[in-house]
Design a protein around this motif. Sequence first.
Motif, short mmCIF file in Angstrom:
data_model
loop_
_atom_site.label_atom_id
_atom_site.label_comp_id
_atom_site.label_asym_id
_atom_site.label_seq_id
_atom_site.Cartn_x
_atom_site.Cartn_y
_atom_site.Cartn_z
N LEU A 98 0.82 -1.22 0.00
CA LEU A 98 0.00 0.00 0.00
C LEU A 98 0.85 1.27 0.00
CD1 LEU A 98 -2.79 -1.09 2.50
CD2 LEU A 98 -3.13 -0.48 0.10
N ILE A 99 1.88 1.30 0.86
CA ILE A 99 2.70 2.52 0.95
C ILE A 99 3.49 2.75 -0.33
CG2 ILE A 99 4.77 1.50 2.02
CD1 ILE A 99 3.22 4.87 2.98
N GLU A 100 4.03 1.69 -0.88
CA GLU A 100 4.82 1.83 -2.11
C GLU A 100 3.93 2.20 -3.29
OE1 GLU A 100 7.94 1.98 -2.38
OE2 GLU A 100 8.58 1.23 -0.44
N TYR A 101 2.75 1.61 -3.32
CA TYR A 101 1.81 1.92 -4.41
C TYR A 101 1.37 3.39 -4.32
CZ TYR A 101 -1.47 0.43 -8.05
OH TYR A 101 -2.11 0.25 -9.25
N ALA A 102 1.09 3.84 -3.10
CA ALA A 102 0.68 5.23 -2.89
C ALA A 102 1.79 6.20 -3.31
CB ALA A 102 0.31 5.45 -1.43
N ARG A 103 3.03 5.87 -2.98
CA ARG A 103 4.16 6.73 -3.35
C ARG A 103 4.28 6.84 -4.87
NH1 ARG A 103 8.38 3.84 0.88
NH2 ARG A 103 7.74 4.96 2.79
N LEU A 104 4.09 5.71 -5.55
CA LEU A 104 4.17 5.71 -7.01
C LEU A 104 3.04 6.55 -7.62
CD1 LEU A 104 5.08 1.98 -7.74
CD2 LEU A 104 6.57 3.96 -7.98
N LEU A 105 1.85 6.44 -7.04
CA LEU A 105 0.72 7.23 -7.52
C LEU A 105 0.99 8.73 -7.35
CD1 LEU A 105 -2.28 5.13 -6.16
CD2 LEU A 105 -1.71 5.50 -8.57
N GLU A 106 1.60 9.07 -6.22
CA GLU A 106 1.93 10.48 -5.97
C GLU A 106 2.93 11.00 -6.99
OE1 GLU A 106 1.48 12.63 -1.91
OE2 GLU A 106 2.92 10.98 -1.68
N LYS A 107 3.91 10.17 -7.31
CA LYS A 107 4.91 10.59 -8.30
C LYS A 107 4.28 10.84 -9.65
CE LYS A 107 9.03 8.37 -6.36
NZ LYS A 107 10.06 7.32 -6.57
N GLU A 108 3.21 10.11 -9.93
CA GLU A 108 2.52 10.29 -11.21
C GLU A 108 1.46 11.40 -11.14
OE1 GLU A 108 1.06 6.46 -12.58
OE2 GLU A 108 2.90 6.30 -13.75
N GLY A 109 1.36 12.05 -9.96
CA GLY A 109 0.41 13.14 -9.80
C GLY A 109 -1.02 12.70 -9.54
N GLU A 152 -6.00 9.12 -5.85
CA GLU A 152 -5.84 7.67 -5.78
C GLU A 152 -4.84 7.29 -4.69
OE1 GLU A 152 -5.46 5.51 -9.55
OE2 GLU A 152 -6.02 7.37 -10.55
N ALA A 153 -3.78 8.10 -4.58
CA ALA A 153 -2.78 7.86 -3.55
C ALA A 153 -3.40 8.01 -2.17
CB ALA A 153 -1.61 8.84 -3.71
N LYS A 154 -4.28 9.00 -2.04
CA LYS A 154 -4.95 9.26 -0.77
C LYS A 154 -5.76 8.05 -0.30
CE LYS A 154 -8.15 12.58 1.33
NZ LYS A 154 -8.99 13.77 1.10
N LYS A 155 -6.40 7.37 -1.23
CA LYS A 155 -7.19 6.18 -0.89
C LYS A 155 -6.29 5.08 -0.32
CE LYS A 155 -10.77 7.00 -4.37
NZ LYS A 155 -11.38 6.51 -5.64
N LEU A 180 -2.29 12.16 4.67
CA LEU A 180 -3.70 12.47 4.66
C LEU A 180 -3.96 13.85 5.27
CD1 LEU A 180 -5.15 9.01 5.77
CD2 LEU A 180 -5.45 10.09 3.54
N THR A 181 -3.25 14.16 6.34
CA THR A 181 -3.38 15.46 6.98
C THR A 181 -2.87 16.56 6.05
OG1 THR A 181 -3.01 14.43 9.14
CG2 THR A 181 -2.75 16.82 9.02
N GLU A 182 -1.77 16.28 5.43
CA GLU A 182 -1.15 17.23 4.50
C GLU A 182 -2.12 17.58 3.38
OE1 GLU A 182 2.08 16.60 1.07
OE2 GLU A 182 2.87 16.21 3.07
N LYS A 183 -2.82 16.61 2.89
CA LYS A 183 -3.76 16.85 1.80
C LYS A 183 -4.96 17.66 2.28
CE LYS A 183 -1.36 14.65 -1.16
NZ LYS A 183 -0.68 15.42 -2.22
#
Length: 231
Positions: A185-196, A200-203, A225-228
């Motif tokens: 989950l954490i690695e997938y979220a990081r990759l989603l963030e890199k792609e903007g 989806e990363a938030k989920k 999540l807080t940052e967002k």
Amino acid sequence: MPKAIKKRIAKKISGELEVKDKLASWKDTIKERKKTALRYGAIILIAIIAISGFLFYNYTSKKKARMLEYEAYKIYQNIYQTQPINRDERYKKALDMFKKSYDTRKSPSALLYIAGCYYELGRYDESMETLKDFTQRYSNEERFIPLAYEKLAMIYVKKSDTKEAMKALEALYNLKGDIYKDVALIEYARLLEKEGKTEEAKKKYKELSERFPNSPFSDEAKAKLTEKKEG
């Protein structure tokens, strides 16, 4: 009277010949049975010798493979070494011994360490191919298969292949049990963030923080999540 005597003699001779014929037939039958018994005995003996040889070979090869793998493990982890050795040489030496162990007797742990050695040596393509082989051969090895997919995802990240990295992380996430799901989950979220893909990363961050509150990545997920929200 003389004629009657001749008849009795003829009957007696006939009876003796019949007995002799039966005895000869029994002897032939016994001989055949002995031959058959000897043949079957020889087959059984050969089978026993073959099985005993296989079991002995299996035991000795297993023992030899374990010894080689243990020695390779000590080199890989740099423990119990009497002489210092530089990093690359250490992993090359460990790789050689893990390969010998795996050639002696196929083992999932040895193959996984072979991939690990390639990775540490920067030989990512070879590590990747070894891990792919691992996932095909040992898909039911619950102890090791998560490590294989995690390492595979790391290699794809290093090669900037986000699509394949995500596939590996999805495979890791979909394995039985919850082990390493937080990593996926954490690695997938990081990759989603890199792609903007922030939503989806938030989920993914939310799922991680809710399902795995004790994960070492939980604080990072909550912070994201807080940052967002603040943004």
